[in-house]
Design a protein around this motif. Structure first.
Motif, PDB file in Angstrom:
ATOM      1  N   HIS A 272      -4.734  10.775  63.895  1.00  0.00           N
ATOM      2  CA  HIS A 272      -6.169  10.486  64.004  1.00  0.00           C
ATOM      3  C   HIS A 272      -6.826  10.595  62.628  1.00  0.00           C
ATOM      4  CE1 HIS A 272      -6.489  10.897  68.507  1.00  0.00           C
ATOM      5  NE2 HIS A 272      -5.377  11.555  68.311  1.00  0.00           N
ATOM      6  N   ASN A 273      -7.882   9.812  62.422  1.00  0.00           N
ATOM      7  CA  ASN A 273      -8.621   9.907  61.161  1.00  0.00           C
ATOM      8  C   ASN A 273      -9.789  10.876  61.237  1.00  0.00           C
ATOM      9  OD1 ASN A 273     -10.635   8.534  62.565  1.00  0.00           O
ATOM     10  ND2 ASN A 273     -10.138   6.548  61.658  1.00  0.00           N
ATOM     11  N   ASP A 274      -9.940  11.536  62.406  1.00  0.00           N
ATOM     12  CA  ASP A 274     -11.042  12.472  62.579  1.00  0.00           C
ATOM     13  C   ASP A 274     -10.582  13.591  63.525  1.00  0.00           C
ATOM     14  OD1 ASP A 274     -14.048  13.153  62.479  1.00  0.00           O
ATOM     15  OD2 ASP A 274     -13.640  13.023  64.630  1.00  0.00           O
ATOM     16  N   LEU A 275     -10.737  14.844  63.096  1.00  0.00           N
ATOM     17  CA  LEU A 275     -10.253  15.984  63.879  1.00  0.00           C
ATOM     18  C   LEU A 275     -10.990  16.109  65.203  1.00  0.00           C
ATOM     19  CD1 LEU A 275      -8.586  18.564  64.251  1.00  0.00           C
ATOM     20  CD2 LEU A 275     -10.280  19.778  62.864  1.00  0.00           C
ATOM     21  N   GLU A 276     -12.306  15.993  65.178  1.00  0.00           N
ATOM     22  CA  GLU A 276     -13.081  16.147  66.416  1.00  0.00           C
ATOM     23  C   GLU A 276     -12.689  15.089  67.445  1.00  0.00           C
ATOM     24  OE1 GLU A 276     -17.729  16.389  67.964  1.00  0.00           O
ATOM     25  OE2 GLU A 276     -17.276  16.436  65.823  1.00  0.00           O
ATOM     26  N   SER A 277     -12.517  13.854  66.973  1.00  0.00           N
ATOM     27  CA  SER A 277     -12.100  12.793  67.889  1.00  0.00           C
ATOM     28  C   SER A 277     -10.701  13.049  68.430  1.00  0.00           C
ATOM     29  CB  SER A 277     -12.131  11.438  67.170  1.00  0.00           C
ATOM     30  OG  SER A 277     -13.443  11.106  66.776  1.00  0.00           O
ATOM     31  N   ALA A 278      -9.837  13.633  67.593  1.00  0.00           N
ATOM     32  CA  ALA A 278      -8.479  13.952  68.032  1.00  0.00           C
ATOM     33  C   ALA A 278      -8.515  14.932  69.200  1.00  0.00           C
ATOM     34  CB  ALA A 278      -7.682  14.537  66.878  1.00  0.00           C
ATOM     35  N   LEU A 279      -9.347  15.940  69.094  1.00  0.00           N
ATOM     36  CA  LEU A 279      -9.442  16.948  70.148  1.00  0.00           C
ATOM     37  C   LEU A 279     -10.086  16.369  71.405  1.00  0.00           C
ATOM     38  CD1 LEU A 279     -10.556  19.999  67.972  1.00  0.00           C
ATOM     39  CD2 LEU A 279      -8.266  19.421  68.747  1.00  0.00           C
ATOM     40  N   THR A 280     -11.156  15.595  71.225  1.00  0.00           N
ATOM     41  CA  THR A 280     -11.872  15.029  72.373  1.00  0.00           C
ATOM     42  C   THR A 280     -11.002  14.048  73.149  1.00  0.00           C
ATOM     43  OG1 THR A 280     -13.955  15.233  71.161  1.00  0.00           O
ATOM     44  CG2 THR A 280     -13.962  13.819  73.087  1.00  0.00           C
ATOM     45  N   SER A 281     -10.355  13.146  72.436  1.00  0.00           N
ATOM     46  CA  SER A 281      -9.537  12.141  73.113  1.00  0.00           C
ATOM     47  C   SER A 281      -8.320  12.785  73.769  1.00  0.00           C
ATOM     48  CB  SER A 281      -9.101  11.048  72.137  1.00  0.00           C
ATOM     49  OG  SER A 281      -8.306  11.583  71.095  1.00  0.00           O
ATOM     50  N   SER A 282      -7.789  13.838  73.157  1.00  0.00           N
ATOM     51  CA  SER A 282      -6.647  14.534  73.750  1.00  0.00           C
ATOM     52  C   SER A 282      -7.038  15.198  75.057  1.00  0.00           C
ATOM     53  CB  SER A 282      -6.101  15.582  72.778  1.00  0.00           C
ATOM     54  OG  SER A 282      -5.647  14.972  71.595  1.00  0.00           O
ATOM     55  N   HIS A 283      -8.229  15.757  75.079  1.00  0.00           N
ATOM     56  CA  HIS A 283      -8.704  16.391  76.311  1.00  0.00           C
ATOM     57  C   HIS A 283      -8.801  15.375  77.443  1.00  0.00           C
ATOM     58  CE1 HIS A 283     -10.807  19.220  78.864  1.00  0.00           C
ATOM     59  NE2 HIS A 283     -11.766  18.326  79.050  1.00  0.00           N
ATOM     60  N   SER A 284      -9.211  14.171  77.116  1.00  0.00           N
ATOM     61  CA  SER A 284      -9.393  13.150  78.152  1.00  0.00           C
ATOM     62  C   SER A 284      -8.067  12.665  78.739  1.00  0.00           C
ATOM     63  CB  SER A 284     -10.174  11.954  77.585  1.00  0.00           C
ATOM     64  OG  SER A 284      -9.395  11.269  76.617  1.00  0.00           O
ATOM     65  N   CYS A 285      -6.955  12.966  78.052  1.00  0.00           N
ATOM     66  CA  CYS A 285      -5.635  12.520  78.527  1.00  0.00           C
ATOM     67  C   CYS A 285      -4.839  13.637  79.196  1.00  0.00           C
ATOM     68  CB  CYS A 285      -4.835  11.937  77.363  1.00  0.00           C
ATOM     69  SG  CYS A 285      -5.501  10.387  76.717  1.00  0.00           S
ATOM     70  N   GLN A 286      -5.476  14.744  79.455  1.00  0.00           N
ATOM     71  CA  GLN A 286      -4.768  15.875  80.058  1.00  0.00           C
ATOM     72  C   GLN A 286      -4.199  15.554  81.440  1.00  0.00           C
ATOM     73  OE1 GLN A 286      -4.214  19.304  78.866  1.00  0.00           O
ATOM     74  NE2 GLN A 286      -4.423  18.010  77.074  1.00  0.00           N
ATOM     75  N   TYR A 287      -4.803  14.594  82.119  1.00  0.00           N
ATOM     76  CA  TYR A 287      -4.339  14.262  83.471  1.00  0.00           C
ATOM     77  C   TYR A 287      -2.894  13.731  83.464  1.00  0.00           C
ATOM     78  CZ  TYR A 287      -4.965   9.286  82.461  1.00  0.00           C
ATOM     79  OH  TYR A 287      -4.856   8.019  81.923  1.00  0.00           O
ATOM     80  N   LEU A 288      -2.388  13.333  82.292  1.00  0.00           N
ATOM     81  CA  LEU A 288      -1.003  12.863  82.200  1.00  0.00           C
ATOM     82  C   LEU A 288       0.007  14.019  82.273  1.00  0.00           C
ATOM     83  CD1 LEU A 288      -1.415  10.169  79.405  1.00  0.00           C
ATOM     84  CD2 LEU A 288      -0.943   9.762  81.828  1.00  0.00           C
ATOM     85  N   GLU A 289      -0.508  15.245  82.278  1.00  0.00           N
ATOM     86  CA  GLU A 289       0.303  16.452  82.459  1.00  0.00           C
ATOM     87  C   GLU A 289       1.434  16.572  81.433  1.00  0.00           C
ATOM     88  OE1 GLU A 289       1.467  15.977  86.563  1.00  0.00           O
ATOM     89  OE2 GLU A 289      -0.217  17.214  87.230  1.00  0.00           O
ATOM     90  N   PRO A 290       1.080  16.691  80.161  1.00  0.00           N
ATOM     91  CA  PRO A 290       2.121  16.887  79.145  1.00  0.00           C
ATOM     92  C   PRO A 290       2.759  18.266  79.295  1.00  0.00           C
ATOM     93  CG  PRO A 290      -0.054  17.230  78.196  1.00  0.00           C
ATOM     94  CD  PRO A 290      -0.285  16.709  79.588  1.00  0.00           C
ATOM     95  N   ALA A 291       4.030  18.350  78.918  1.00  0.00           N
ATOM     96  CA  ALA A 291       4.715  19.641  78.915  1.00  0.00           C
ATOM     97  C   ALA A 291       4.393  20.416  77.643  1.00  0.00           C
ATOM     98  CB  ALA A 291       6.222  19.434  79.026  1.00  0.00           C
ATOM     99  N   THR A 292       4.135  19.672  76.568  1.00  0.00           N
ATOM    100  CA  THR A 292       3.865  20.270  75.267  1.00  0.00           C
ATOM    101  C   THR A 292       2.670  19.582  74.632  1.00  0.00           C
ATOM    102  OG1 THR A 292       6.227  20.721  74.953  1.00  0.00           O
ATOM    103  CG2 THR A 292       4.851  20.776  72.989  1.00  0.00           C
ATOM    104  N   LEU A 293       1.832  20.369  73.989  1.00  0.00           N
ATOM    105  CA  LEU A 293       0.679  19.811  73.282  1.00  0.00           C
ATOM    106  C   LEU A 293       0.415  20.674  72.057  1.00  0.00           C
ATOM    107  CD1 LEU A 293      -1.583  17.679  73.305  1.00  0.00           C
ATOM    108  CD2 LEU A 293      -2.965  19.273  74.636  1.00  0.00           C
ATOM    109  N   GLU A 294       0.368  20.051  70.882  1.00  0.00           N
ATOM    110  CA  GLU A 294       0.199  20.811  69.645  1.00  0.00           C
ATOM    111  C   GLU A 294      -0.544  19.962  68.630  1.00  0.00           C
ATOM    112  OE1 GLU A 294      -0.352  23.568  68.074  1.00  0.00           O
ATOM    113  OE2 GLU A 294       1.556  24.417  68.761  1.00  0.00           O
ATOM    114  N   MET A 295      -1.202  20.627  67.673  1.00  0.00           N
ATOM    115  CA  MET A 295      -1.965  19.932  66.651  1.00  0.00           C
ATOM    116  C   MET A 295      -1.531  20.366  65.252  1.00  0.00           C
ATOM    117  SD  MET A 295      -5.987  20.133  65.633  1.00  0.00           S
ATOM    118  CE  MET A 295      -5.656  21.571  64.628  1.00  0.00           C
ATOM    119  N   ILE A 296      -1.556  19.429  64.325  1.00  0.00           N
ATOM    120  CA  ILE A 296      -1.368  19.714  62.901  1.00  0.00           C
ATOM    121  C   ILE A 296      -2.554  19.093  62.164  1.00  0.00           C
ATOM    122  CG2 ILE A 296       0.021  19.227  60.849  1.00  0.00           C
ATOM    123  CD1 ILE A 296       2.482  19.136  62.606  1.00  0.00           C
ATOM    124  N   ASP A 297      -3.228  19.872  61.318  1.00  0.00           N
ATOM    125  CA  ASP A 297      -4.386  19.312  60.607  1.00  0.00           C
ATOM    126  C   ASP A 297      -3.979  18.810  59.217  1.00  0.00           C
ATOM    127  OD1 ASP A 297      -4.175  21.522  58.969  1.00  0.00           O
ATOM    128  OD2 ASP A 297      -6.002  22.493  59.687  1.00  0.00           O
TER     129      ASP A 297
END
Length: 372
Positions: A272-297
């Motif tokens: 992502h080119n923006d950290l806030e957008s990375a977090l927001t868009s990731s939250h919206s995809c939680q329904y896909l039920e990932p086993a692992t979720l991690e961030m690197i800045d």
């Protein structure tokens, strides 16, 4: 201060260090804080831990438990006596492969335990970034949760039993108790009985507050785990120790639950080119039920590109993202769905599935290197 230091050195059989260099070394951890201790005790046995606590209680000297010092909130720092369990209290006591449990001393390092378990198709599930140095005692103290916590939960979900040395040196074991055993514990005329009576008071007087006000986030690890006391017929008292940062007692032994080694998952990396957008868009995809979720800045990315050990392992990385979100799915079709959805976001520079085992390893190496 000098009198207490001399007392510790004269009365304790374990190694006691009071020199300026040692106290300076033990004044820091992975946090931004710096607190110089009175002394450092390095126990070789459970008896050393007990005697240190007894002596400290007699003279009102605080005790601070310390594992690998990988915490980032200053939990193992303090002005009292630091009790370092990582040096000698690091034995795997027993592994029950049938029951899938392991009994350990608090200084056992997570990766070492998993190396022993791997040939048997088992592993200790929480995958934290500091697993090559973090001790199990410290992980319990912090109620640690790894990048796979959406699937396997926190340490609290894997603790079976703890043996705790209390402030006065008394040893007590805590595990899961049913209703009948709980009532029996309430009648004990001992420190253990007093503890259960206090827990009963919390359980009865504050159950509604705990149910209503405790955050419902899946990875909450701050504060005492009082929610373990309510809405369950069998109460795992050991779970209360998770996240307590050594304030309720010093762990001398613990038993943890093991898991079968998970099947290979599909890794998706989204830049992502923006950290806030990375977090927001990731939250919206939680329904896909990932086993692992991690961030690197971007700071970790920049450090990786400068690192002699890492820069040659970043051929999977595209452009200059402000943040990377790594997802893993047990269901490969969900990985493809995420890739398609991610590319619809304006903030996404790239979204790719990484199947090559070596590249997958390099992605997680960057995350692990970043915390250091």
């Amino acid at each position: 201060m000098q009198q207490i230091q001399e007392l510790l050195q004269n009365e304790l059989t374990c190694e006691v260090r009071c020199d300026a260099v040692t106290r300076r070394i033990y004044s820091t951890d992975a946090s931004i804080y710096e607190v110089e201790p009175l002394a450092v005790c390095i126990p070789r046995s459970k008896a050393d831990v007990v005697r240190t606590l007894e002596l400290s209680a007699q003279h009102s000297v605080p005790i601070i438990a310390r594992g690998a010092a990988t915490g980032i909130a200053g939990g193992c720092l303090g002005k009292g006596v630091v009790l370092d369990t990582s040096c000698h209290l690091n034995r795997v006591l027993h592994i029950d492969y049938a029951k899938q449990t392991a009994a350990l001393q608090p200084g056992v390092v997570a990766d070492r335990l998993n190396a022993l378990l791997s040939p048997h198709g088992l592993y200790f599930a929480p995958e934290i970034s500091t697993s090559n140095r973090a001790t199990l005692g410290g992980m319990v103290a912090a109620n640690a949760a790894g990048s796979n916590s959406l699937e396997v939960g926190k340490i609290q979900d894997h603790i079976v039993e703890v043996e705790l040395a209390l402030w006065n040196g008394e040893l007590v074991r805590f595990s899961t108790v049913d209703a009948a055993t709980w009532q029996q514990k309430l009648t004990l005329q001992s420190t253990e009985g007093n503890i259960y009576r206090h827990l009963e008071q919390i359980k009865t007087e504050f159950a509604d507050d705990i149910k209503r006000d405790f955050p419902k986030t899946p990875r909450r690890a701050s504060g005492y785990s009082l929610d373990a006391l309510v809405d369950t017929p069998n109460i795992n008292v050991a779970a209360l120790i998770c996240g307590s940062e050594g304030t309720l007692g010093i762990i001398t032994e613990l038993t943890v639950r093991l898991c079968p080694v998970a099947k290979q998952k599909t890794l998706v990396v989204v830049g992502h080119n923006d950290l806030e957008s990375a977090l927001t868009s990731s939250h919206s995809c939680q329904y896909l039920e990932p086993a692992t979720l991690e961030m690197i800045d971007d700071k970790i990315i920049a450090a990786g590109r400068k690192s002699p050990a890492m820069h040659a392992k970043l051929d999977w990385l595209e452009g200059c993202p402000s943040a990377l979100i790594m997802w893993e799915f047990a269901d490969a079709s969900k990985a493809h769905t995420l890739c398609r959805l991610a590319k619809e976001h304006k903030s996404v520079l790239f979204a790719k599935i990484i199947n090559d085992p070596e590249q997958v390893k390099h992605v997680w190496e960057l995350r692990k290197a970043g915390l250091g």
